[in-house]
Design a protein around this motif. Structure first.
Motif, PDB file in Angstrom:
ATOM      1  N   LEU A 147       8.389   1.853  -8.000  1.00  0.00           N
ATOM      2  CA  LEU A 147       8.202   1.759  -6.551  1.00  0.00           C
ATOM      3  C   LEU A 147       7.091   0.766  -6.217  1.00  0.00           C
TER       4      LEU A 147
ATOM      5  N   ARG B  63       7.931  -2.992  -6.245  1.00  0.00           N
ATOM      6  CA  ARG B  63       8.636  -3.589  -5.115  1.00  0.00           C
ATOM      7  C   ARG B  63       7.880  -3.460  -3.797  1.00  0.00           C
ATOM      8  N   GLU B  64       6.815  -2.656  -3.788  1.00  0.00           N
ATOM      9  CA  GLU B  64       6.104  -2.413  -2.532  1.00  0.00           C
ATOM     10  C   GLU B  64       4.872  -3.300  -2.351  1.00  0.00           C
TER      11      GLU B  64
ATOM     12  N   ARG C 231      -1.451  -3.225  -5.346  1.00  0.00           N
ATOM     13  CA  ARG C 231      -0.656  -2.302  -6.156  1.00  0.00           C
ATOM     14  C   ARG C 231      -1.463  -1.055  -6.513  1.00  0.00           C
TER      15      ARG C 231
ATOM     16  N   VAL D 163      -1.629   1.073  -3.321  1.00  0.00           N
ATOM     17  CA  VAL D 163      -0.316   1.671  -3.049  1.00  0.00           C
ATOM     18  C   VAL D 163      -0.040   2.822  -4.017  1.00  0.00           C
TER      19      VAL D 163
ATOM     20  N   SER E 142       9.910   6.069   0.578  1.00  0.00           N
ATOM     21  CA  SER E 142      10.032   4.678   0.132  1.00  0.00           C
ATOM     22  C   SER E 142      11.422   4.109   0.408  1.00  0.00           C
ATOM     23  N   ASP E 143      11.437   2.931   1.053  1.00  0.00           N
ATOM     24  CA  ASP E 143      12.713   2.230   1.260  1.00  0.00           C
ATOM     25  C   ASP E 143      13.340   1.806  -0.068  1.00  0.00           C
ATOM     26  N   VAL E 144      12.500   1.513  -1.051  1.00  0.00           N
ATOM     27  CA  VAL E 144      12.997   1.108  -2.374  1.00  0.00           C
ATOM     28  C   VAL E 144      13.907   2.192  -2.944  1.00  0.00           C
TER      29      VAL E 144
ATOM     30  N   VAL F   6      -1.433  -6.323   3.206  1.00  0.00           N
ATOM     31  CA  VAL F   6      -1.053  -4.910   3.252  1.00  0.00           C
ATOM     32  C   VAL F   6      -2.196  -4.112   3.875  1.00  0.00           C
TER      33      VAL F   6
END
Length: 385
Positions: A259, A262-263, A270, A273, A289-291, A361
Motif C-alpha cells: 500500500l 503506491r501511496e 512513505r 504514511v 486505501s484506494d489501492v 503529501v
C-alpha cells in the motif's frame, strides 16, 4: 608664469562648465544602463525561479517513450541535464529542486523508459525503482522479464507472456501450485511461513521481488517464479529479526508495504504514511486505501466511485478492518523499510492527502482537518488552471 597660470585657470573653468553637462548626461546614461541590467537580472531570476518550481509534464499528450541510461554514480544535477537534453523534462533545475526538496537520495542506475507526458514527481519515482540491465527502447529483449515496483502478479504475467515462451496463465498457476509452494516454504521458511495458508488471490503476490530477471534458461514457469522468490528472501534476510520484534508477520509487513508503495514516493512520506496505516490499525479504523479497492476490482482507473468503495471483497479496506488477506503488489525495499521504521507515529496522524499537482503529501489527525484541507487543495488547484 602668471600668464600660464591664467591660461590654466581659464582652461580649467571652461572645461568644468562643459564637462558638467556631459557628466550629468553620462550619469543618467549609467543609471539607465544599471536600471536595465537590474530589470534584466530580475526578469532572468524570475524565469529561473519559475523553472525551478515547474514540476509539470513537458507534454501531457505525448505518446513518446524515451529510453534513458543513468550511469552509476550520476547525481541529480547530471541526471536532470540528461533528461532535459533528451526532451523528457522542461527544466533540469526543476528536477534538481524536486529531488532536493523531497530529500531523495536513492536514484538508481540503469535503463529507464520515460515519457514527456510524465511530470517530474513521476519521473523521480521511476528513477527510484530498479533500472533495466539492458537497453531495450522501452521493451525488454526476449529472455528478460522486468517486475516493476508496485506491479501486481496479473500485470507481470503479461510481461512473461510477451518475453518468454510461457503463457500468462501458466505462470500465474505457479503462484497457487500447492506442491510447488510447499517446497518453496521449506526452502524459505522465514519468508513464506505466513503466506501459504493465507486466503489470497495469489499465494505469492507480494513475494516476487521487483527487478530485471534473465530467464533465457528457464525450462518451466516455476523457474521464473523461483528466481523472484529467492531474490525477495535474499533482500529481506537482514530484516527477518526486525519483523519478529514488531510482532507482525511477513505477510502483514508486505501487505502494508504494498500500500505504501503506491501511496507515497519519497522515503520520508512513505515513513509517515506507514505510520498512518499502523495508527489506524491500532485504533481499529479501516485503512480506506484506494489501492486496495483497485486490486479488488482488477482496475487501474484513476478515480473511484462511491459504489466502487462498497464492493464486496475481502480486499476492500474501506469496508474491512485490518490488513486484508495479503499484499496487493510487489513492494520495493524502500516501502518495506518504511513499514519497519515508520515516522511520526507519536503525532497520531490518521489521514493523509496528496496534492497531485505538486506531489506534496499532507497529514492530519482528524477527519475535520482532512476534509478542510481537501477542500482547500481543490480550490487552489482549480484557481491555478
Amino acid at each position: 608664469m602668471k600668464n600660464n597660470d591664467n591660461f590654466d585657470s581659464s582652461l580649467t573653468r571652461s572645461s568644468g562648465i562643459k564637462g558638467g553637462g556631459h557628466s550629468t548626461k553620462l550619469r543618467w546614461i549609467i543609471i539607465g544602463i544599471i536600471g536595465l541590467v537590474v530589470v534584466a537580472l530580475l526578469a532572468v531570476g524570475g524565469i529561473y525561479l519559475h523553472q525551478r518550481s515547474d514540476f509539470s509534464a513537458k507534454d501531457p499528450n505525448s505518446s513518446k517513450i524515451i529510453e534513458i541510461k543513468v550511469p552509476q554514480g550520476a547525481n541529480a544535477t547530471s541526471i536532470g541535464k540528461q533528461l532535459q537534453n533528451a526532451g523528457v523534462i522542461k527544466h533540469a533545475s526543476a528536477f534538481k529542486n524536486y529531488v532536493d526538496a523531497h530529500s531523495v537520495n536513492n536514484l538508481n542506475a540503469g535503463y529507464f523508459a520515460l515519457s514527456p507526458k510524465m511530470d517530474v514527481g513521476t519521473i523521480v519515482a521511476r528513477l527510484q525503482k530498479p533500472g533495466a540491465l539492458t537497453p531495450n527502447d522501452g521493451v525488454l529483449q526476449p529472455g528478460f522479464v522486468l517486475m516493476r515496483e508496485g506491479e501486481n502478479a496479473a500485470q507481470f504475467a503479461q510481461n512473461v507472456a510477451k518475453q518468454t515462451k510461457f503463457s500468462a496463465k501458466d505462470w500465474l498457476a505457479t503462484l497457487n501450485d500447492k506442491s510447488y509452494l510447499d517446497k518453496l516454504a521449506k526452502q524459505y521458511p522465514d519468508l513464506l511461513s505466513s503466506a501459504i495458508d493465507a486466503p489470497t488471490r495469489y499465494k505469492l503476490e507480494g513475494y516476487l521481488y521487483p527487478a530485471t530477471y534473465d530467464v533465457r534458461n528457464a525450462k518451466t514457469p516455476q523457474d521464473i517464479t523461483t528466481q523472484m522468490v529467492a531474490k525477495m528472501n535474499q533482500v529481506l534476510q537482514p530484516y527477518f529479526a526486525d519483523i519478529k520484534k514488531q510482532n507482525l508477520t511477513v505477510q502483514q509487513i508486505l501487505t502494508l508495504a504494498s500500500l505504501v508503495e503506491r501511496e507515497a514516493i519519497t522515503p520520508h512520506d512513505r515513513g509517515v504514511v506507514a505510520g498512518v496505516f499502523l495508527n489506524r490499525i491500532d485504533d481499529k479504523i479501516t485503512l480506506g486505501s484506494d489501492v486496495a479497492v483497485k486490486y479488488a476490482l482488477n482496475t487501474d482507473k484513476t478515480n473511484l466511485s462511491i459504489a466502487d468503495t462498497k464492493v464486496d471483497s475481502p480486499y476492500n479496506l474501506y469496508k474491512n478492518q485490518g490488513f486484508g488477506p495479503g499484499p496487493f503488489n510487489s513492494p520495493s525495499l524502500s516501502a518495506i523499510l518504511a513499514v519497519l521504521h515508520p515516522i511520526d507515529r507519536d503525532k497520531k496522524y490518521l489521514f493523509f492527502i496528496a496534492n497531485l499537482k505538486t506531489g506534496k503529501v499532507y497529514f492530519t489527525q482528524t477527519i475535520q482537518e482532512h476534509d478542510a484541507l481537501n477542500a482547500k487543495l481543490l480550490e487552489q488547484n482549480n484557481n491555478t488552471k
